[in-house]
Each structure stands twice: as structure tokens, then as C-alpha cells.
Design a protein around this motif. Structure first.
Motif, PDB file in Angstrom:
ATOM      1  N   LEU A   4     -20.085  11.028  20.431  1.00  0.00           N
ATOM      2  CA  LEU A   4     -19.861  12.064  19.303  1.00  0.00           C
ATOM      3  C   LEU A   4     -20.617  11.331  18.094  1.00  0.00           C
ATOM      4  CD1 LEU A   4     -15.779  12.052  19.742  1.00  0.00           C
ATOM      5  CD2 LEU A   4     -17.410  14.047  20.135  1.00  0.00           C
ATOM      6  N   LEU A   5     -21.397  12.072  17.689  1.00  0.00           N
ATOM      7  CA  LEU A   5     -22.495  11.681  16.666  1.00  0.00           C
ATOM      8  C   LEU A   5     -21.916  12.163  15.247  1.00  0.00           C
ATOM      9  CD1 LEU A   5     -24.860  10.243  16.022  1.00  0.00           C
ATOM     10  CD2 LEU A   5     -26.233  12.221  16.254  1.00  0.00           C
ATOM     11  N   GLY A   6     -21.319  11.187  14.445  1.00  0.00           N
ATOM     12  CA  GLY A   6     -20.510  11.505  13.255  1.00  0.00           C
ATOM     13  C   GLY A   6     -19.200  11.164  13.395  1.00  0.00           C
ATOM     14  N   ALA A   7     -18.721  10.178  12.795  1.00  0.00           N
ATOM     15  CA  ALA A   7     -17.287   9.741  12.699  1.00  0.00           C
ATOM     16  C   ALA A   7     -16.525  10.122  11.538  1.00  0.00           C
ATOM     17  CB  ALA A   7     -17.158   8.192  12.545  1.00  0.00           C
ATOM     18  N   ALA A  60     -14.007   7.254  28.471  1.00  0.00           N
ATOM     19  CA  ALA A  60     -14.372   6.302  27.416  1.00  0.00           C
ATOM     20  C   ALA A  60     -15.092   6.972  26.282  1.00  0.00           C
ATOM     21  CB  ALA A  60     -15.555   5.229  27.772  1.00  0.00           C
ATOM     22  N   VAL A  61     -15.022   6.843  25.237  1.00  0.00           N
ATOM     23  CA  VAL A  61     -15.679   7.616  24.122  1.00  0.00           C
ATOM     24  C   VAL A  61     -16.626   6.660  23.319  1.00  0.00           C
ATOM     25  CG1 VAL A  61     -15.349   8.868  21.712  1.00  0.00           C
ATOM     26  CG2 VAL A  61     -14.017   9.480  23.994  1.00  0.00           C
ATOM     27  N   HIS A  62     -17.894   7.020  22.925  1.00  0.00           N
ATOM     28  CA  HIS A  62     -18.644   6.474  22.102  1.00  0.00           C
ATOM     29  C   HIS A  62     -18.854   7.261  20.835  1.00  0.00           C
ATOM     30  CE1 HIS A  62     -21.026   4.150  25.515  1.00  0.00           C
ATOM     31  NE2 HIS A  62     -19.761   3.990  25.599  1.00  0.00           N
ATOM     32  N   LEU A  63     -18.447   6.459  19.824  1.00  0.00           N
ATOM     33  CA  LEU A  63     -18.421   7.115  18.418  1.00  0.00           C
ATOM     34  C   LEU A  63     -19.451   6.581  17.543  1.00  0.00           C
ATOM     35  CD1 LEU A  63     -16.905   9.298  16.548  1.00  0.00           C
ATOM     36  CD2 LEU A  63     -15.326   7.221  16.036  1.00  0.00           C
ATOM     37  N   ILE A  64     -20.423   7.298  17.246  1.00  0.00           N
ATOM     38  CA  ILE A  64     -21.747   6.999  16.309  1.00  0.00           C
ATOM     39  C   ILE A  64     -21.830   7.268  14.951  1.00  0.00           C
ATOM     40  CG2 ILE A  64     -24.181   7.096  16.584  1.00  0.00           C
ATOM     41  CD1 ILE A  64     -23.535   8.336  19.513  1.00  0.00           C
ATOM     42  N   GLN A 122     -22.464   4.717   9.023  1.00  0.00           N
ATOM     43  CA  GLN A 122     -21.523   3.922   7.923  1.00  0.00           C
ATOM     44  C   GLN A 122     -20.521   2.909   8.956  1.00  0.00           C
ATOM     45  OE1 GLN A 122     -20.016   6.064   4.482  1.00  0.00           O
ATOM     46  NE2 GLN A 122     -21.587   7.601   5.045  1.00  0.00           N
ATOM     47  N   GLU A 123     -20.546   1.670   8.770  1.00  0.00           N
ATOM     48  CA  GLU A 123     -19.780   0.901   9.438  1.00  0.00           C
ATOM     49  C   GLU A 123     -18.388   0.993   8.900  1.00  0.00           C
ATOM     50  OE1 GLU A 123     -20.219  -1.207  11.946  1.00  0.00           O
ATOM     51  OE2 GLU A 123     -22.313  -2.117  12.111  1.00  0.00           O
ATOM     52  N   LYS A 124     -18.021   1.363   7.741  1.00  0.00           N
ATOM     53  CA  LYS A 124     -16.727   1.601   7.100  1.00  0.00           C
ATOM     54  C   LYS A 124     -15.950   2.831   7.727  1.00  0.00           C
ATOM     55  CE  LYS A 124     -13.806   1.431   3.285  1.00  0.00           C
ATOM     56  NZ  LYS A 124     -13.014   2.523   3.647  1.00  0.00           N
ATOM     57  N   GLN A 125     -17.002   3.805   7.960  1.00  0.00           N
ATOM     58  CA  GLN A 125     -16.798   5.079   8.409  1.00  0.00           C
ATOM     59  C   GLN A 125     -15.923   4.759  10.041  1.00  0.00           C
ATOM     60  OE1 GLN A 125     -15.870   8.089   7.098  1.00  0.00           O
ATOM     61  NE2 GLN A 125     -17.732   9.480   7.531  1.00  0.00           N
TER      62      GLN A 125
END
Length: 281
Positions: free
Chosen positions: A7-10, A27-31, A34-37
């Protein structure tokens, strides 16, 4: 379980989709840039999981990535969904980049609410446009509807596969069978908003009176003007202008009526004043 969902955008949609797509052990990769996001998203997803009533859930791992490691984030993916801000040129750039870096058999989907996949990929030189489609969601998990809409050359086998996978992961999937601005629900909702605005603009009734009769008849918690205040009147106006670009038969009075509020900074809940007054922005 099998291959990864990326998923591109958190933001609001991305983190909610991460929760949904990780509910069956995948498994999910969240991209996100912003590290805080990303860290906030993990906390938010943990909260959703703790509150979940799903007895069939088998929570998969969620790993976070920033765009500088995008190639690694897309490795071994079967589905990639972009959830970047609703800006057409940004979405076009993202789709082109995903097409270049993703595994050749990975499905690439846009979560855009106002742009169809046909509009987004128009003129792009994609290596495999057949694996690209729209997968638009509303407010999962509370609202589980997801609308799948391909373009003229989308591989027809992708739709039933995604319909099945969506059901397994707690969505209620709907196939939008022809290119449709606004998909199914937003197209109908846009007509309701537009007619409500026109009714007020003509002086037939005030926004509060229209909301009151709407709720009385349909038993909904909010009327159209209350809902527009939540969305943001600037956003509502942008959507209306986008519809008007594509459909010259749409009356201009609703847009003129909205413009008066936006011009005066009355944007709804976020500004403290819209069709109604709110205690704080």
C-alpha cells in the motif's frame, strides 16, 4: 500466507487498508515518505485489531518502508494499491513508477475517488496496462464496500480474482462494469448533493430544512449539507468542477452557491464554519 500486499500512502485510507489486507495472515508493506505517518499508522492498526470483533482474523505482519526503498517494498507483491493524495498528475507519476518497479504479474490498483483508471493511465507508456484497475474504498472497516473498475484493456481474469480476495479479507466488493465517473455510489451521491445545493440556491428551502426532511424520510444520521461540511466544502466544489468538466449538462448554480462559502473561508467542520457553525476547527 502467499505473497505480499503493498500500500503506497499511509494516510487515512492506506492504514485502514493495511488493517483489512492483513486480516488473513498475509504480510503487508506500508509505504510513505513520512516516518511519523508510518509509526502512527502502526499504532492505529493495533487499535483497530484490539477493537476487532472478527473471529476469523489471522493478523499478518505489517512492515513499513519509505520511497527510497520502494523497489524492496514491492518485492514479492501480488497486489499494490496507491493511496496518494487526490491529484491526477501525482497519481499518474505513481502508477508509472509502480509499473516500472513492480513484479511483472503484480496487480496495480488506484484507490482514487474521483478519477477513473482510464483517466489516470491515459497517455502513459505502461509495460503491462492489462494488470491495472481502480479499487476504490470508502471508510473500511466500518464501511466495507470496495468498487472494482477496470479500463478497456484490463485483464478480465483480474476482476473475479480480486472479488474473491476482497470477500475473504472482509470487504463487500462491487464490480463497476463500465467506465463511470464516481463509480457507483459516489455518482449517485453526487447527484443528491447537486440537487440539494440547487434546491438551496433557488431558495426553495434552507440547508437545515433540507437536511431535516432528508433525515426524516430516509432515517439517515446526517443530511447532505451536514455530510458536505464533514467532507469540506472546498473538496466538494473541486469534485463538482471535475464532474462539470466531463459533463456539460450539469447546472452551474450549485457550484456558484458553493463558491460563495469557499470564497469566504467557510469550508465546513475543518474551518469551524460551513453550512453550520462548529465549536472549533
Amino acid at each position: 500466507m502467499g505473497r505480499v500486499t503493498a500500500l503506497l500512502g499511509a494516510g487515512t485510507q492506506g492504514r485502514r487498508l493495511a488493517y483489512m489486507w492483513s486480516s488473513q495472515g498475509r504480510a503487508v508493506h506500508l509505504i510513505d515518505a513520512q516516518e511519523k505517518q508510518l509509526s502512527d499508522s502502526l499504532k492505529y492498526i493495533d487499535g483497530l485489531r484490539d477493537a476487532s470483533q472478527r473471529t476469523d482474523a489471522r493478523w499478518g505482519d505489517i512492515k513499513t518502508f519509505t520511497p527510497d526503498s520502494l523497489r524492496a517494498a514491492l518485492q514479492d507483491t501480488w497486489l499494490i494499491v496507491e493511496c496518494v493524495p487526490e491529484k491526477l498528475e501525482l497519481k499518474r507519476q505513481v502508477l508509472a513508477q509502480l509499473d516500472e518497479l513492480a513484479p511483472k504479474d503484480a496487480i496495480i490498483a488506484s484507490n482514487s475517488s474521483s478519477h477513473s483508471i482510464t483517466e489516470i493511465i491515459e497517455g502513459l507508456s505502461l509495460s503491462n496496462a492489462r494488470r491495472v484497475l481502480s479499487a476504490h474504498t470508502y471508510w473500511p472497516p466500518e464501511t466495507s464496500a470496495i468498487e472494482l473498475m477496470g479500463h478497456a484493456n484490463t485483464d478480465p481474469g483480474i476482476i473475479p480474482l480480486l472479488m474473491e480476495q476482497c470477500r475473504e479479507h472482509g470487504f463487500s466488493p462491487f464490480h463497476v462494469k463500465r467506465d463511470s465517473m464516481g463509480y457507483i455510489y459516489n455518482r449517485i451521491w453526487a447527484a443528491i448533493k447537486r440537487e440539494a445545493l440547487l434546491t438551496a440556491a433557488e431558495g426553495v428551502a434552507t440547508p437545515s430544512e433540507i437536511d431535516a426532511i432528508f433525515k426524516d424520510v430516509l432515517k439517515t444520521p446526517k443530511g447532505p449539507f451536514e455530510q458536505m461540511d464533514v467532507v469540506g466544502l472546498d473538496v466538494v466544489l473541486n469534485i463538482e468542477e471535475h464532474y462539470a468538466e466531463k459533463r456539460p449538462d450539469i447546472p452551474e448554480e450549485p457550484r456558484k452557491y458553493l463558491h460563495r462559502f469557499v470564497r469566504d473561508g467557510q469550508l465546513g467542520v475543518k474551518s469551524g464554519q460551513g453550512f453550520y457553525s462548529y465549536s472549533k476547527p
